[in-house]
Design a protein around this motif. Structure first.
Motif, PDB file in Angstrom:
ATOM      1  N   ALA A 103       0.818  -1.216   0.000  1.00 22.10           N
ATOM      2  CA  ALA A 103       0.000   0.000   0.000  1.00 22.10           C
ATOM      3  C   ALA A 103       0.849   1.262   0.000  1.00 22.10           C
ATOM      4  CB  ALA A 103      -0.933  -0.016   1.208  1.00 22.10           C
ATOM      5  N   ASP A 104       2.055   1.183   0.574  1.00 19.65           N
ATOM      6  CA  ASP A 104       2.919   2.361   0.597  1.00 19.65           C
ATOM      7  C   ASP A 104       3.835   2.438  -0.618  1.00 19.65           C
ATOM      8  OD1 ASP A 104       4.627   0.302   1.258  1.00 19.65           O
ATOM      9  OD2 ASP A 104       5.127   1.066   3.234  1.00 19.65           O
ATOM     10  N   GLY A 105       3.609   1.580  -1.630  1.00 21.81           N
ATOM     11  CA  GLY A 105       4.355   1.629  -2.877  1.00 21.81           C
ATOM     12  C   GLY A 105       5.726   0.984  -2.827  1.00 21.81           C
ATOM     13  N   VAL A 106       5.999   0.194  -1.805  1.00 28.65           N
ATOM     14  CA  VAL A 106       7.296  -0.442  -1.645  1.00 28.65           C
ATOM     15  C   VAL A 106       7.173  -1.931  -1.945  1.00 28.65           C
ATOM     16  CG1 VAL A 106       9.132  -0.958   0.017  1.00 28.65           C
ATOM     17  CG2 VAL A 106       7.970   1.250   0.098  1.00 28.65           C
ATOM     18  N   MET A 107       8.134  -2.458  -2.705  1.00 26.24           N
ATOM     19  CA  MET A 107       8.168  -3.897  -2.976  1.00 26.24           C
ATOM     20  C   MET A 107       8.431  -4.631  -1.660  1.00 26.24           C
ATOM     21  SD  MET A 107       8.115  -6.418  -5.236  1.00 26.24           S
ATOM     22  CE  MET A 107       8.406  -5.722  -6.852  1.00 26.24           C
ATOM     23  N   PRO A 108       7.654  -5.664  -1.353  1.00 25.64           N
ATOM     24  CA  PRO A 108       7.859  -6.376  -0.086  1.00 25.64           C
ATOM     25  C   PRO A 108       9.197  -7.110  -0.046  1.00 25.64           C
ATOM     26  CG  PRO A 108       6.214  -7.488  -1.425  1.00 25.64           C
ATOM     27  CD  PRO A 108       6.571  -6.217  -2.131  1.00 25.64           C
ATOM     28  N   ALA A 109       9.744  -7.221   1.146  1.00 28.65           N
ATOM     29  CA  ALA A 109      10.906  -8.072   1.361  1.00 28.65           C
ATOM     30  C   ALA A 109      10.399  -9.511   1.418  1.00 28.65           C
ATOM     31  CB  ALA A 109      11.594  -7.707   2.667  1.00 28.65           C
ATOM     32  N   VAL A 110      11.167 -10.420   0.863  1.00 31.43           N
ATOM     33  CA  VAL A 110      10.810 -11.836   0.876  1.00 31.43           C
ATOM     34  C   VAL A 110      11.906 -12.583   1.630  1.00 31.43           C
ATOM     35  CG1 VAL A 110      10.344 -13.890  -0.508  1.00 31.43           C
ATOM     36  CG2 VAL A 110       9.595 -11.640  -1.324  1.00 31.43           C
ATOM     37  N   ALA A 111      11.520 -13.348   2.633  1.00 29.10           N
ATOM     38  CA  ALA A 111      12.473 -14.123   3.427  1.00 29.10           C
ATOM     39  C   ALA A 111      12.166 -15.611   3.266  1.00 29.10           C
ATOM     40  CB  ALA A 111      12.396 -13.719   4.891  1.00 29.10           C
ATOM     41  N   PHE A 112      13.180 -16.358   2.887  1.00 30.26           N
ATOM     42  CA  PHE A 112      13.070 -17.812   2.810  1.00 30.26           C
ATOM     43  C   PHE A 112      13.749 -18.406   4.039  1.00 30.26           C
ATOM     44  CE2 PHE A 112      12.016 -17.009  -1.528  1.00 30.26           C
ATOM     45  CZ  PHE A 112      11.368 -18.144  -2.001  1.00 30.26           C
ATOM     46  N   HIS A 113      13.033 -19.239   4.770  1.00 31.33           N
ATOM     47  CA  HIS A 113      13.581 -19.963   5.913  1.00 31.33           C
ATOM     48  C   HIS A 113      13.772 -21.400   5.441  1.00 31.33           C
ATOM     49  CE1 HIS A 113      12.525 -16.935   9.181  1.00 31.33           C
ATOM     50  NE2 HIS A 113      12.136 -16.383   8.046  1.00 31.33           N
ATOM     51  N   PHE A 114      15.037 -21.770   5.166  1.00 31.05           N
ATOM     52  CA  PHE A 114      15.361 -23.080   4.611  1.00 31.05           C
ATOM     53  C   PHE A 114      15.734 -24.088   5.693  1.00 31.05           C
ATOM     54  CE2 PHE A 114      16.166 -20.577   0.721  1.00 31.05           C
ATOM     55  CZ  PHE A 114      15.490 -21.355  -0.199  1.00 31.05           C
ATOM     56  N   ASN A 115      15.637 -25.366   5.316  1.00 26.82           N
ATOM     57  CA  ASN A 115      16.054 -26.491   6.158  1.00 26.82           C
ATOM     58  C   ASN A 115      15.313 -26.541   7.488  1.00 26.82           C
ATOM     59  OD1 ASN A 115      17.948 -27.656   4.346  1.00 26.82           O
ATOM     60  ND2 ASN A 115      19.286 -25.913   4.775  1.00 26.82           N
ATOM     61  N   VAL A 116      14.043 -26.247   7.429  1.00 29.02           N
ATOM     62  CA  VAL A 116      13.204 -26.309   8.619  1.00 29.02           C
ATOM     63  C   VAL A 116      12.911 -27.781   8.896  1.00 29.02           C
ATOM     64  CG1 VAL A 116      10.948 -25.710   9.564  1.00 29.02           C
ATOM     65  CG2 VAL A 116      12.232 -24.032   8.199  1.00 29.02           C
ATOM     66  N   PRO A 117      13.343 -28.292  10.055  1.00 28.23           N
ATOM     67  CA  PRO A 117      13.159 -29.720  10.317  1.00 28.23           C
ATOM     68  C   PRO A 117      11.704 -30.131  10.495  1.00 28.23           C
ATOM     69  CG  PRO A 117      14.301 -28.640  12.145  1.00 28.23           C
ATOM     70  CD  PRO A 117      14.095 -27.611  11.096  1.00 28.23           C
ATOM     71  N   GLU A 118      10.884 -29.244  11.073  1.00 28.25           N
ATOM     72  CA  GLU A 118       9.471 -29.571  11.294  1.00 28.25           C
ATOM     73  C   GLU A 118       8.684 -28.277  11.097  1.00 28.25           C
ATOM     74  OE1 GLU A 118       5.906 -30.376  12.104  1.00 28.25           O
ATOM     75  OE2 GLU A 118       6.692 -29.252  13.804  1.00 28.25           O
ATOM     76  N   ARG A 119       8.016 -28.166   9.964  1.00 25.42           N
ATOM     77  CA  ARG A 119       7.395 -26.905   9.555  1.00 25.42           C
ATOM     78  C   ARG A 119       6.315 -26.403  10.507  1.00 25.42           C
ATOM     79  NH1 ARG A 119       5.236 -27.128   3.702  1.00 25.42           N
ATOM     80  NH2 ARG A 119       5.528 -24.885   3.646  1.00 25.42           N
ATOM     81  N   ARG A 120       5.449 -27.285  10.978  1.00 22.17           N
ATOM     82  CA  ARG A 120       4.314 -26.833  11.796  1.00 22.17           C
ATOM     83  C   ARG A 120       4.777 -26.162  13.088  1.00 22.17           C
ATOM     84  NH1 ARG A 120       2.346 -32.381  10.203  1.00 22.17           N
ATOM     85  NH2 ARG A 120       3.800 -32.790  11.855  1.00 22.17           N
ATOM     86  N   GLY A 121       5.668 -26.797  13.816  1.00 24.77           N
ATOM     87  CA  GLY A 121       6.178 -26.213  15.049  1.00 24.77           C
ATOM     88  C   GLY A 121       6.962 -24.935  14.790  1.00 24.77           C
ATOM     89  N   TYR A 122       7.723 -24.943  13.718  1.00 25.92           N
ATOM     90  CA  TYR A 122       8.502 -23.754  13.345  1.00 25.92           C
ATOM     91  C   TYR A 122       7.564 -22.578  13.055  1.00 25.92           C
ATOM     92  CZ  TYR A 122      12.169 -21.020  11.036  1.00 25.92           C
ATOM     93  OH  TYR A 122      13.076 -20.036  10.687  1.00 25.92           O
TER      94      TYR A 122
END
Length: 150
Positions: free
Chosen positions: A3-22
């Motif tokens: 909404a403020d005209g800025v491209m969002p930052a994208v963060a990838f969290h890799f090698n997550v051993p258990e996604r749901r708890g993380y």
């Protein structure tokens, strides 16, 4: 663009051993910092996260609401800090989108931040590489975080 005209930052969290708890820990941290988050993905995953958010910490509660579509979020619940939705909408005013799906979500550019949580599964990692390329081609700044751990 958000909404403020800025491209969002994208963060990838890799090698997550258990996604749901993380994801539960990530949502707790986001909620504590005052962020408003939409989590999108497959119905079964969102249902499991909904269940875990009630139980993953015995003395805490992360305020959240689970629904299929942004259009069915009751008006009184639209301010809920964490929404678990199969079909999201930036019109709800949340600033962070956590994607647990295999594709780049529609309207991702309308958020301030996008977080991708990637397990160690090879299929999941392969789909994440394709999403990384798509975000990069759109001009997003991409951060890489290694979850590590056993």
């Amino acid at each position: 663009m958000s909404a403020d005209g800025v491209m969002p930052a994208v963060a990838f969290h890799f090698n997550v051993p258990e996604r749901r708890g993380y994801v539960c820990r990530l949502l707790r941290k986001a909620w504590r910092s005052g962020a408003r988050v939409v989590v999108t993905g497959e119905a079964a995953m969102l249902t499991e996260i909904d269940r875990l958010l009630w139980t993953f910490e015995p003395l805490e509660f992360v305020p959240h609401w689970r629904g299929a579509d942004a259009d069915v979020v009751p008006q009184r619940l639209r301010e809920t800090p964490v929404l678990l939705l199969e079909r999201h909408s930036p019109a709800l005013g949340h600033d962070v989108l956590v994607n647990l799906g295999h594709e780049v979500p529609s309207d991702w550019q309308q958020y301030r931040r996008v977080i991708e949580v990637v397990s160690r599964d090879e299929f999941d990692r392969d789909r994440a590489r394709a999403r990384w390329r798509r975000y990069g081609a759109a001009g997003a700044t991409i951060e890489k975080h290694e979850a590590g751990g056993a």
